[in-house]
Enzyme design. Structure first.
Site, PDB file in Angstrom:
ATOM      1  N   ASN A  89      -4.708   0.252  -6.846  1.00 31.91           N
ATOM      2  CA  ASN A  89      -4.841  -0.343  -5.516  1.00 31.91           C
ATOM      3  C   ASN A  89      -3.502  -0.615  -4.824  1.00 31.91           C
ATOM      4  OD1 ASN A  89      -6.119  -2.208  -3.389  1.00 31.91           O
ATOM      5  ND2 ASN A  89      -4.806  -3.615  -4.539  1.00 31.91           N
ATOM      6  N   SER A 141      -7.442   5.904   2.262  1.00 30.31           N
ATOM      7  CA  SER A 141      -7.464   5.163   3.537  1.00 30.31           C
ATOM      8  C   SER A 141      -8.159   6.020   4.582  1.00 30.31           C
ATOM      9  CB  SER A 141      -6.020   4.907   3.996  1.00 30.31           C
ATOM     10  OG  SER A 141      -6.005   4.396   5.303  1.00 30.31           O
ATOM     11  N   TYR A 154       2.799   7.521   6.600  1.00 28.88           N
ATOM     12  CA  TYR A 154       1.781   6.829   5.794  1.00 28.88           C
ATOM     13  C   TYR A 154       0.580   7.750   5.568  1.00 28.88           C
ATOM     14  CZ  TYR A 154      -1.734   3.271   4.510  1.00 28.88           C
ATOM     15  OH  TYR A 154      -2.720   2.549   3.865  1.00 28.88           O
TER      16      TYR A 154
HETATM   17  N1  NAD Z   1      -5.549  -3.263   4.879  1.00 33.56           N
HETATM   18  C1  NAD Z   1      -5.952  -2.117   5.378  1.00 33.56           C
HETATM   19  O1  NAD Z   1      -6.305  -2.032   6.559  1.00 33.56           O
HETATM   20  C2  NAD Z   1      -5.987  -0.878   4.502  1.00 33.56           C
HETATM   21  C3  NAD Z   1      -6.605   0.260   5.044  1.00 33.56           C
HETATM   22  C4  NAD Z   1      -6.670   1.412   4.277  1.00 33.56           C
HETATM   23  C5  NAD Z   1      -6.142   1.443   3.005  1.00 33.56           C
HETATM   24  N2  NAD Z   1      -5.555   0.328   2.501  1.00 33.56           N
HETATM   25  C6  NAD Z   1      -5.003   0.427   1.135  1.00 33.56           C
HETATM   26  O2  NAD Z   1      -5.562  -0.578   0.317  1.00 33.56           O
HETATM   27  C7  NAD Z   1      -4.624  -0.969  -0.698  1.00 33.56           C
HETATM   28  C8  NAD Z   1      -4.457  -2.481  -0.688  1.00 33.56           C
HETATM   29  O3  NAD Z   1      -3.912  -2.839   0.579  1.00 33.56           O
HETATM   30  P1  NAD Z   1      -3.956  -4.324   1.187  1.00 33.56           P
HETATM   31  O4  NAD Z   1      -4.340  -4.183   2.588  1.00 33.56           O
HETATM   32  O5  NAD Z   1      -4.681  -5.227   0.290  1.00 33.56           O
HETATM   33  O6  NAD Z   1      -2.377  -4.627   1.178  1.00 33.56           O
HETATM   34  P2  NAD Z   1      -1.542  -5.922   0.756  1.00 33.56           P
HETATM   35  O7  NAD Z   1      -0.167  -5.693   1.262  1.00 33.56           O
HETATM   36  O8  NAD Z   1      -2.264  -7.150   1.141  1.00 33.56           O
HETATM   37  O9  NAD Z   1      -1.561  -5.793  -0.832  1.00 33.56           O
HETATM   38  C9  NAD Z   1      -0.884  -4.739  -1.495  1.00 33.56           C
HETATM   39  C10 NAD Z   1      -0.345  -5.252  -2.813  1.00 33.56           C
HETATM   40  O10 NAD Z   1       0.379  -4.185  -3.444  1.00 33.56           O
HETATM   41  C11 NAD Z   1       1.546  -4.772  -4.034  1.00 33.56           C
HETATM   42  N3  NAD Z   1       2.606  -3.779  -4.219  1.00 33.56           N
HETATM   43  C12 NAD Z   1       3.354  -3.179  -3.270  1.00 33.56           C
HETATM   44  N4  NAD Z   1       4.286  -2.402  -3.852  1.00 33.56           N
HETATM   45  C13 NAD Z   1       4.106  -2.504  -5.197  1.00 33.56           C
HETATM   46  C14 NAD Z   1       4.748  -1.933  -6.329  1.00 33.56           C
HETATM   47  N5  NAD Z   1       5.801  -1.106  -6.201  1.00 33.56           N
HETATM   48  N6  NAD Z   1       4.303  -2.245  -7.559  1.00 33.56           N
HETATM   49  C15 NAD Z   1       3.240  -3.097  -7.725  1.00 33.56           C
HETATM   50  N7  NAD Z   1       2.615  -3.689  -6.689  1.00 33.56           N
HETATM   51  C16 NAD Z   1       3.034  -3.383  -5.440  1.00 33.56           C
HETATM   52  C17 NAD Z   1       1.968  -5.839  -3.044  1.00 33.56           C
HETATM   53  O11 NAD Z   1       2.857  -6.782  -3.636  1.00 33.56           O
HETATM   54  C18 NAD Z   1       0.636  -6.438  -2.642  1.00 33.56           C
HETATM   55  O12 NAD Z   1       0.265  -7.509  -3.469  1.00 33.56           O
HETATM   56  C19 NAD Z   1      -3.336  -0.206  -0.397  1.00 33.56           C
HETATM   57  O13 NAD Z   1      -3.252   0.942  -1.227  1.00 33.56           O
HETATM   58  C20 NAD Z   1      -3.516   0.197   1.060  1.00 33.56           C
HETATM   59  O14 NAD Z   1      -2.768   1.337   1.405  1.00 33.56           O
HETATM   60  C21 NAD Z   1      -5.464  -0.839   3.215  1.00 33.56           C
END
Ligand code: NAD
Length: 258
Positions: A89, A141, A154
């Site tokens: 994730n 995504s 991205y």
């Molecule tokens: N929020 C959205 O709208 C959305 C939409 C599509 C996809 N996503 C995907 O869902 C996933 C979760 O996103 P989110 O919105 O919860 O983001 P978020 O930023 O709230 O959480 C992401 C987490 O990943 C951790 N992280 C980042 N780099 C890291 C690394 N090198 N090693 C370990 N941990 C690391 C961060 O510390 C954070 O806790 C991601 O892969 C994101 O691309 C999110």
């Protein structure tokens, strides 16, 4: 309880979708290994789990570093003898026009979203093959399916995650291991909030204006709550999705149906 006593490894558990997933899986009886690069956020996730803390281990892991990922997987197997579910994730977003896009930002996107996804799977796959069971879930995504303004870099990494997931599903199908992705649309997490704030700043418009634009992208006119993505991840983790592999679950509020 839908996933009682299953061994679940989750990256990116300190925030957003990861935190909501950890909470849901705890409620559903999983034994969890929660990891993140953000130690403080990870502890907050852990502290909110209440009684389920005794079924939870937290590990500070940077998924860009193969040796740290390897250790997380090995420790999990040492402690529990197997991995039933791997949720890849952790991810980052950086936005901006390609002509001004800093090389270090693109390196970060590739290192975390693509290479980090690969390392997390790479060290777990031998155990999954040996077990001949399990479910791997990656986070793609909506940006893997359609273009988004100022998101070329991205989008390219998330389209890569989609391709990686499909191909890995073929490799692991003979071993009874399923591999699927989830594609969230705009989900109300710190990641999306920072994305919107950056775009508002770059364009000289208000945060609310950019937020409204994002809300209109899905046909439901609102952002998802992280909990609404976590339920999809849970579905892919359980036997309820036993005939699903190489697939992508779009939880995008209808964004890609337009
Ligand atoms: N929020 C959205 O709208 C959305 C939409 C599509 C996809 N996503 C995907 O869902 C996933 C979760 O996103 P989110 O919105 O919860 O983001 P978020 O930023 O709230 O959480 C992401 C987490 O990943 C951790 N992280 C980042 N780099 C890291 C690394 N090198 N090693 C370990 N941990 C690391 C961060 O510390 C954070 O806790 C991601 O892969 C994101 O691309 C999110």
């Amino acid at each position: 309880m839908r996933i009682k006593d299953k061994i679940v490894v989750l990256t990116g558990a300190a925030s957003g979708i990861g935190r909501a997933t950890a909470a849901l899986f705890a409620k559903e009886g999983a034994i969890q290994i929660l990891s993140d690069i953000d130690e403080v956020g990870l502890r907050k996730t852990y502290e909110a789990l209440g009684e389920a803390q005794e079924r939870t281990t937290i590990m500070n892991v940077d998924i860009r570093k193969p040796e740290e990922v390897k250790k997380m997987i090995e420790r999990t197997v040492d402690m529990h003898g197997r991995i039933d579910v791997l949720i890849v994730n952790a991810g980052v977003v950086r936005v901006g026009p390609v002509e001004d896009f800093p090389d270090e930002d693109y390196d970060l996107l590739i290192d975390v979203n693509l290479k980090g996804t690969h390392y997390t799977c790479k060290y777990a796959v031998p155990y999954f093959k040996k077990q001949r069971s399990g479910s791997i879930i990656t986070l793609a995504s909506v940006a893997a399916h359609i273009g988004q303004v100022a998101h070329a870099n991205y989008c390219s990494t998330k389209a890569g995650v989609l391709g990686y997931t499909r191909a890995l599903a073929l490799d692991l199908a003979p071993y009874n291991v399923r591999v699927n992705s989830v594609s969230p649309g705009a989900t109300d997490t710190p990641m999306l909030q920072s994305d919107v704030a950056k775009q508002a700043k770059d364009r000289g418009v208000s945060y609310e204006e950019v937020k409204k634009e994002f809300e209109k992208e899905g046909v439901m006119g609102r952002w998802a709550k992280p909990e609404e993505i976590a339920t999809g991840i849970l579905y892919l983790a359980t036997e309820e999705s036993s005939y699903m592999t190489g697939a992508d679950l779009r939880l995008d509020g209808g964004w890609t149906t337009r």
